[in-house]
Design a protein around this motif. Structure first.
Motif, mmCIF file in Angstrom:
data_model
loop_
_atom_site.group_PDB
_atom_site.id
_atom_site.type_symbol
_atom_site.label_atom_id
_atom_site.label_comp_id
_atom_site.label_asym_id
_atom_site.label_seq_id
_atom_site.Cartn_x
_atom_site.Cartn_y
_atom_site.Cartn_z
ATOM 1 N N ASN A 158 0.799 -1.236 0.000
ATOM 2 C CA ASN A 158 0.000 0.000 0.000
ATOM 3 C C ASN A 158 0.832 1.287 0.000
ATOM 4 O O ASN A 158 0.339 2.331 -0.406
ATOM 5 C CB ASN A 158 -1.041 0.001 1.121
ATOM 6 N N TYR A 159 2.076 1.197 0.456
ATOM 7 C CA TYR A 159 3.015 2.322 0.343
ATOM 8 C C TYR A 159 4.381 1.767 -0.063
ATOM 9 O O TYR A 159 5.325 1.802 0.730
ATOM 10 C CB TYR A 159 3.163 3.055 1.668
ATOM 11 N N PRO A 160 4.507 1.267 -1.282
ATOM 12 C CA PRO A 160 5.763 0.592 -1.653
ATOM 13 C C PRO A 160 6.957 1.540 -1.642
ATOM 14 O O PRO A 160 8.088 1.097 -1.466
ATOM 15 C CB PRO A 160 5.516 0.112 -3.083
ATOM 16 N N GLN A 285 -7.451 0.631 2.100
ATOM 17 C CA GLN A 285 -6.261 -0.242 2.135
ATOM 18 C C GLN A 285 -5.118 0.392 2.924
ATOM 19 O O GLN A 285 -4.002 0.525 2.428
ATOM 20 C CB GLN A 285 -5.827 -0.575 0.705
ATOM 21 N N ARG A 286 -5.410 0.807 4.124
ATOM 22 C CA ARG A 286 -4.391 1.381 5.011
ATOM 23 C C ARG A 286 -4.495 0.698 6.368
ATOM 24 O O ARG A 286 -5.593 0.449 6.854
ATOM 25 C CB ARG A 286 -4.625 2.889 5.182
ATOM 26 N N CYS A 287 -3.342 0.429 6.962
ATOM 27 C CA CYS A 287 -3.338 -0.183 8.302
ATOM 28 C C CYS A 287 -4.100 0.702 9.266
ATOM 29 O O CYS A 287 -4.748 0.212 10.189
ATOM 30 C CB CYS A 287 -1.931 -0.322 8.843
ATOM 31 N N THR A 288 -3.993 2.017 9.056
ATOM 32 C CA THR A 288 -4.589 2.981 9.972
ATOM 33 C C THR A 288 -5.981 3.436 9.542
ATOM 34 O O THR A 288 -6.488 4.421 10.062
ATOM 35 C CB THR A 288 -3.692 4.227 10.064
ATOM 36 N N ALA A 289 -6.574 2.739 8.592
ATOM 37 C CA ALA A 289 -7.940 3.123 8.195
ATOM 38 C C ALA A 289 -8.882 2.944 9.386
ATOM 39 O O ALA A 289 -8.657 2.088 10.246
ATOM 40 C CB ALA A 289 -8.405 2.261 7.026
HETATM 41 O O1 G3P Z 1 -0.951 0.979 6.078
HETATM 42 C C1 G3P Z 1 0.244 1.549 6.389
HETATM 43 C C2 G3P Z 1 0.201 2.531 7.514
HETATM 44 O O2 G3P Z 1 1.484 2.836 7.881
HETATM 45 C C3 G3P Z 1 -0.687 3.721 7.257
HETATM 46 O O3 G3P Z 1 -0.082 4.917 6.982
HETATM 47 O O4 G3P Z 1 -0.026 7.304 6.393
HETATM 48 O O5 G3P Z 1 -1.968 5.917 5.705
HETATM 49 O O6 G3P Z 1 -1.669 6.499 8.090
HETATM 50 P P1 G3P Z 1 -0.982 6.244 6.792
#
Ligand code: G3P
Length: 478
Positions: A158-160, A285-289
């Motif tokens: 998601n953030y390559p 598709q973010r861990c922090t969603a």
């Molecule tokens: O999914 C990866 C995580 O590090 C999220 O980053 O910047 O979307 O909060 P951000």
């Protein structure tokens, strides 16, 4: 065409002796877009040897020079933002503008890391012995931070680029060498990013990037005796890695089920805009969603209406057109998300929109009246699907949040700052945001997960510190 992107080792772009390649499927067209080398274990061995040798010299390169190289790489990275962003659009269907933002943010992160490194690594400590009982002032302890050796960086799809440089820059400023294993989706963007580091003139062998099948080189890399530190972001694989890795420092970020707790006195418009931004940007598709909304019953109808109204404005389509909602990364991911939606449907969740999917493209969906017996109450969809659980007390919300096996971030919306702090203290997550959606950035903030969400803490300062060891020298006076 038939071009196979080369991998990067010993300061050169190389073809793998395997003669094999890995194909990268465009999530939007669902057709092969790029090919990368399928590196062999023998090639990994060579990379590790070169990394070890290069590190010895790099550690003796003055800190200000290491910083200079990083500043140069940051500038080159920003110059190449358009071509790197194009790869992100094709490989991971990141909306066009967000793709550019990722590259610019990465350049900024590299520069900031260089500056922070110069400051924190430029300081050591002097201790004197006579503070501890029984000692005279006869010993002086000089301690400073030294590199670990070879750092293995494994970022997610998601953030390559950004989650690669957030590992690469701290490793390098601290005097380590770096081996990157990019995700398959995102590998070509990562190779372009590595080319920027190549152009910045880092010594040969200090940075390498190996591509290939996880089954062939995954365990081989993570269990390699030449690796002195692993920084990983991704899914469950991280749990397996942490069980197999040797006695080396690990930095792991493995996803989350970030809760959004909404109190009765919250600013409902602020809540709605943050739920939509937090839940649906990059299609969830973010861990922090935001992955579960826990809202007090008395304001639940109002919140659901406002969120629905805001969601109606989301554009759905291709990343090239910079749509808000774009195809999820793979067909298997889309199938998994659909499985969670169908489970919720069977168990009686209320669909705020019609469920719609074409290929990997899933229209944004809000599920109301979700109950704890539904999988989506606990599992991470990593897609544009968000459950709402109505709660009758704040304690119920905190309880749901803490019953999760994840503990990355969470957020609470209320105008009562005292309540917000108490709730933050009670939530078992690495970070709690008051009156805003969860997010990792700004990138110098500490970022960490509890429980299955990870080990250690990231953020620029913490990553630099984590990639060093304390070395002390004690002067004993006669
Ligand atoms: O999914 C990866 C995580 O590090 C999220 O980053 O910047 O979307 O909060 P951000």
């Amino acid at each position: 065409g038939d071009q196979v992107y080369k991998y990067y080792a010993d300061g050169e772009w190389k073809k793998s002796a395997s003669g094999k390649s890995v194909s990268i499927v465009n999530p939007t067209t669902r057709k092969p877009q790029y090919k990368v080398q399928a590196c062999t274990q023998e090639e990994v061995n060579k990379v590790m040897e070169a990394a070890k040798a290069a590190q010895k010299l790099w550690a003796r390169t003055p800190l200000w020079k290491r910083a200079e190289h990083l500043h140069k790489a940051a500038a080159i990275l920003k110059e190449h933002k358009a071509s790197i962003a194009e790869c992100l659009v094709k490989e991971i269907a990141k909306p066009a503008k967000d793709a550019v933002t990722e590259v610019v943010r990465s350049g900024d992160l590299v520069s900031y890391t260089a500056e922070e490194g110069v400051r924190i690594l430029g300081e050591g400590k002097l201790l004197v012995s006579d503070s501890f009982p029984g000692n005279e002032r006869s010993k002086y302890c000089l301690s400073s931070k030294v590199p670990l050796g070879v750092v293995l960086a494994i970022p997610p799809f998601n953030y390559p680029v950004n989650l690669a440089v957030s590992k690469i820059a701290p490793a390098l400023i601290a005097g380590n060498s770096l081996v990157l294993k990019p995700p398959t989706q995102g590998a070509v963007a990562a190779l372009h990013m590595i080319q920027c580091f190549h152009l910045a003139g880092f010594p040969k062998g200090l940075i390498s990037c190996v591509t290939g099948k996880g089954s062939e080189i995954g365990d081989f890399l993570t269990m390699h005796p030449g690796v002195n530190c692993i920084s990983f972001t991704g899914g469950d694989t991280g749990i397996a890695i942490s069980k197999k890795a040797g006695m080396i420092p690990l930095q792991m970020e493995l996803g989350g089920k970030d809760a959004c707790i909404v109190l009765e006195d919250a600013d409902l418009d602020l809540v709605a805009s943050n739920i939509v931004k937090g839940g649906y940007s990059y299609s969830g598709q973010r861990c922090t969603a935001v992955k579960v909304v826990l809202v007090m019953e008395s304001v639940a109808d109002a919140i659901v209406e406002k969120v629905k109204a805001t969601m109606a404005k989301l554009s759905v389509g291709s990343p090239e057109d910079d749509c808000d909602i774009t195809p999820v990364v793979s067909e298997s991911s889309a199938n998994f998300i659909e499985g969670l939606v169908m489970d919720a449907k069977e168990k009686g969740a209320t669909f705020c929109q019609e469920y719609r999917r074409e290929g990997n493209l899933i229209w944004p969906l809000l599920l109301d009246h979700v109950r704890p017996d539904m999988r989506i109450a606990w599992e991470e969809p990593f897609g544009p699907v968000l459950p709402v659980i109505r709660i009758s007390s704040v304690e119920e919300g905190i309880h749901h949040c803490n019953a999760s096996n994840f503990g990355l971030q969470g957020c609470v919306f209320t105008r009562d700052i005292n309540k917000a702090i108490l709730i933050s203290d009670a939530m078992e997550t690495g970070t709690v945001q008051i009156n805003s959606a969860p997010a990792r950035g700004p990138d110098h903030f500490p970022f960490q997960g509890l429980k299955d969400s990870g080990i250690g803490s990231q953020g620029i300062t913490n990553s630099i510190n984590m990639m060093t060891k304390i070395k002390s020298t004690v002067i004993n006076l006669p």
